[in-house]
Design a protein around this motif. Structure first.
Motif, short mmCIF file in Angstrom:
data_model
loop_
_atom_site.label_atom_id
_atom_site.label_comp_id
_atom_site.label_asym_id
_atom_site.label_seq_id
_atom_site.Cartn_x
_atom_site.Cartn_y
_atom_site.Cartn_z
N TYR A 71 22.51 -3.39 -1.78
CA TYR A 71 22.10 -3.64 -3.16
C TYR A 71 21.58 -2.36 -3.81
O TYR A 71 21.94 -2.01 -4.94
N VAL A 72 20.73 -1.62 -3.10
CA VAL A 72 20.17 -0.38 -3.64
C VAL A 72 21.29 0.62 -3.92
O VAL A 72 21.32 1.26 -4.99
N ALA A 73 22.20 0.75 -2.98
CA ALA A 73 23.32 1.68 -3.18
C ALA A 73 24.16 1.28 -4.39
O ALA A 73 24.59 2.13 -5.18
N ASN A 102 4.32 5.68 -5.37
CA ASN A 102 4.80 5.48 -6.73
C ASN A 102 4.08 6.45 -7.65
O ASN A 102 2.87 6.41 -7.81
N THR A 103 4.83 7.33 -8.27
CA THR A 103 4.23 8.38 -9.12
C THR A 103 4.37 8.09 -10.59
O THR A 103 3.76 8.77 -11.42
N LEU A 104 5.18 7.08 -10.93
CA LEU A 104 5.47 6.83 -12.34
C LEU A 104 4.72 5.64 -12.92
O LEU A 104 4.69 5.46 -14.13
N THR A 156 0.83 -1.20 0.00
CA THR A 156 0.00 0.00 0.00
C THR A 156 0.87 1.25 0.00
O THR A 156 0.64 2.19 -0.77
N ASP A 157 1.90 1.26 0.86
CA ASP A 157 2.82 2.42 0.89
C ASP A 157 3.52 2.59 -0.45
O ASP A 157 3.69 3.71 -0.94
N PHE A 158 3.94 1.47 -1.06
CA PHE A 158 4.65 1.55 -2.34
C PHE A 158 3.74 2.14 -3.42
O PHE A 158 4.14 3.00 -4.20
N ILE A 159 2.50 1.68 -3.46
CA ILE A 159 1.57 2.19 -4.47
C ILE A 159 1.26 3.66 -4.20
O ILE A 159 1.18 4.48 -5.13
N ASP A 160 1.10 4.01 -2.92
CA ASP A 160 0.80 5.41 -2.57
C ASP A 160 1.90 6.35 -3.04
O ASP A 160 1.63 7.47 -3.50
N ARG A 201 12.28 0.89 -4.54
CA ARG A 201 11.52 0.98 -3.29
C ARG A 201 10.49 -0.12 -3.16
O ARG A 201 9.84 -0.26 -2.12
N SER A 202 10.32 -0.94 -4.18
CA SER A 202 9.38 -2.05 -4.14
C SER A 202 9.75 -3.04 -3.05
O SER A 202 10.93 -3.30 -2.81
N PRO A 203 8.76 -3.64 -2.37
CA PRO A 203 9.07 -4.69 -1.38
C PRO A 203 9.81 -5.88 -1.98
O PRO A 203 10.45 -6.64 -1.27
N CYS A 204 9.75 -6.06 -3.31
CA CYS A 204 10.43 -7.18 -3.95
C CYS A 204 11.95 -7.00 -3.94
O CYS A 204 12.69 -7.98 -4.09
N THR A 205 12.42 -5.78 -3.80
CA THR A 205 13.86 -5.53 -3.88
C THR A 205 14.62 -6.31 -2.82
O THR A 205 15.73 -6.80 -3.07
N ALA A 206 14.05 -6.45 -1.64
CA ALA A 206 14.72 -7.20 -0.58
C ALA A 206 14.96 -8.64 -0.99
O ALA A 206 16.02 -9.22 -0.71
#
Length: 593
Positions: free
Chosen positions: A397-399, A168-170, A162-166, A422-427
């Motif tokens: 990984y993100v860095a 995400n602007t692109l 929910t936070d990711f969708i909120d 920022r997606s939860p899948c990145t972890a």
């Protein structure tokens, strides 16, 4: 028994805990008891390594099925792979025959990663939790969840997505266009509200009277509270009280259970609690599950004693690995079978041969320090201990992606990449990359990996190529350790897989399924290790004797149908922790018969 839990059950009940503590049997027994009282009940497994089919004695699918002999009870499995296939078709189907075949193939490729598996299973989970149409015919919905670490991730996903969708602007992500997910946002918010509503939801922490299991339950209680899930209850399963003063193993097991309960962590001491005694029978099948609640054993047919098959001492198997001088050792199996303890024992033994050894884990519920008795993560001589920490490796990984793939991008393109990361899948992707990097380190010394419980590990291995693509998509290049991972895992001169199990039906049958999957991936297990055998321990207590007699047919099944080589480790009077305790697992007196 479970009478306290059954007195005032809310609509939604989640059963979770350390692997092997009896989540499925207690969840199933609760479901049957509620149905027997006239309630309409849906029992759902969210565990990728679900054994609900075996416990109930019927084949389940992703749609509810009536449980024979229990009017009012239906059951189902959420199959992550099937859910992902259906999710992909929902996304791709409308474009078939409309877009060029190459464009459709591109969409399918984007949706082939492990992120799609996660979001698809999560989508089904939230539908059951928040969509009244999906479950309005039931009085209660009971979730039999994956072991604790994965359950915490599952229960945090509604808020995370929910936070990711909120933010995400692109409109893009690792699972493709977010328009479909945005349409589900109200349902995701409803799921968060349901989880936090103590009048509708209870989280049942299942544990054994064991310090490690109780410690994990305590950590879960704290983390669940931080997620807003405050209505929690504790079930302590397998409480043993010996009736034979002449059986030293029985006396030790009873004393260990009593000491663990006396030292109950403060996070659990105020929770409402039910206790289930150690049963003389296996709570499998409807009669056995009903008996679990009633406290009276079902009518059992005595099994004839089958001689314990010849085994290879575990110490001999480790010596053969040591002769290689370097390589990877994986302990794999169902949660709660003793993978962590055996991984630690193997690592200690390899180090005693003078080898450099890294002992690490991919299990979110890791407790290597407690097993080794170090407590502070310190190393010992040639043995180094570590854990793949999802938060740390994700940040790294993100860095790394931003510093490399993001370097030189225009502002708009870099914004897309940052949003994707920022997606939860990145972890999940980051942990996979670290897993591959850890495997690569075994080229010049030993790496012993205590893997996560079976379902998660299989998803990790099965998704190797999908993660391969995803790492390349986000990072621009595929690291060499990821490129080489599958070749290393399938090389028997580099990788030794020990399939760890217990002498019980469900762990053995799940281990057999694990072996079949490994073989399909080109990985041949080096050996099976049957852990905590009472049949090999010489018990006299009536409850323990009954359980030992029940083991013999399963030991014979392993020896004659599954294992090319078999090591048998008896139940020990003292918990195998610390360097001395771990050494007992490999001593000639206990390594085999």
């Amino acid at each position: 028994m479970l009478h306290g839990l059954l007195d005032t059950p809310p609509r939604f009940l989640f059963f979770t805990g350390k692997g092997g503590v009896g989540k499925t049997s207690t969840a199933s027994a609760t479901a049957i008891a509620l149905a027997d009282r006239g309630h309409r009940v849906l029992l759902v497994s969210t565990d990728p390594a679900s054994n609900l089919d075996e416990v109930l004695g019927l084949s389940l699918a992703s749609a509810p099925r009536q449980v024979p002999g229990v009017p009012g009870l239906e059951a189902m499995n959420i199959d992550p792979m099937a859910a992902a296939a259906a999710y992909r078709e929902r996304v791709v189907g409308p474009y078939r025959g409309v877009l060029p075949a190459s464009a459709v193939a591109s969409i399918e490729e984007q949706l082939s990663g492990a992120c799609t598996v996660e979001i698809a299973a999560f989508d089904e989970f939230t539908a059951l939790l928040a969509d009244p149409v999906a479950t309005d015919v039931y009085d209660h919905v009971i979730f039999d969840t994956a072991p604790t670490g994965h359950t915490l991730r599952l229960l945090s996903l509604p808020e995370a997505w929910t936070d990711f969708i909120d933010t995400n602007t692109l409109g893009t992500s690792c699972i493709g266009p977010l328009s479909g997910l945005s349409n589900q946002q109200d349902r995701y918010r409803a799921a968060v509200a349901t989880l936090a509503d103590g009048t509708r939801t209870v989280l049942v922490l299942v544990s054994r009277p064991d310090p490690l299991a109780l410690g994990e339950a305590a950590r879960a209680a704290t983390e669940l509270g931080a997620l807003g899930i405050a209505n929690q209850r504790l079930v302590i399963n397998g409480v043993f009280r010996s009736t034979d003063p002449d059986d030293p193993l029985a006396a030790s097991l009873a004393a260990r259970a009593a000491a663990a309960l006396a030292a109950l962590p403060s996070e659990l001491s105020d929770l409402a609690r039910d206790e289930v005694p150690l049963l003389a029978w296996s709570p499998v099948g409807i009669p056995g599950l009903r008996a679990l609640v009633a406290g009276t054993p079902p009518a059992l047919v005595a099994e004839p004693a089958v001689p314990v098959a010849d085994t290879i001492p575990l110490a001999v198997l480790v010596d053969q690995v040591a002769e290689r001088g370097r390589g990877l050792v994986l302990t794999m199996g169902k949660g709660g079978v003793g993978k962590t303890t055996l991984a630690a024992a193997i690592a200690v033994e390899l180090a005693s041969h003078g080898h450099e050894v890294d002992l690490t884990t991919t299990d979110p519920a890791a407790h290597l320090d407690a097993v080794l008795g170090t407590g502070d993560g310190s190393d010992s001589g040639s043995l180094r201990v570590s854990r793949i920490d999802p938060d740390r490796v994700t940040a790294d990984y993100v860095a790394d992606v931003l510093a490399n793939a993001g370097a030189g991008l225009e502002a708009s393109a870099r914004a897309v990449l940052e949003e994707d990361l920022r997606s939860p899948c990145t972890a999940e992707i980051a942990v996979f990359r670290e897993f591959a990097r850890t495997v690569a380190e075994a080229t010049d010394h030993f790496v012993v990996l205590d893997t996560a419980p079976t379902g998660h590990t299989l998803l990790l291995l099965d998704a190797a190529r999908a993660y391969h693509r995803e790492v390349g998509r986000q990072g621009g290049t595929v690291p060499p350790e990821v490129e080489a991972l599958l070749d290393r895992l399938t090389d028997p001169d580099f990788t030794s897989v020990f399939v760890v199990t217990l002498p019980e039906a469900t762990p053995i049958h799940e281990a057999a399924a694990l072996q079949a999957d490994l073989r399909r991936a080109g990985i041949e297990p080096a050996a099976w290790v049957v852990n905590q055998s009472l049949a090999a321990a010489g018990v006299t207590d009536p409850v323990l004797v009954a359980r030992a007699n029940g083991e013999t047919r399963y030991l014979d099944e392993v020896a004659t149908r599954h294992a090319l080589r078999l090591a048998l480790v008896p139940m020990l009077a003292e918990a195998p922790t610390g360097l001395d305790g771990l050494s007992h697992l490999l001593s000639p007196a206990t390594a085999g018969t």
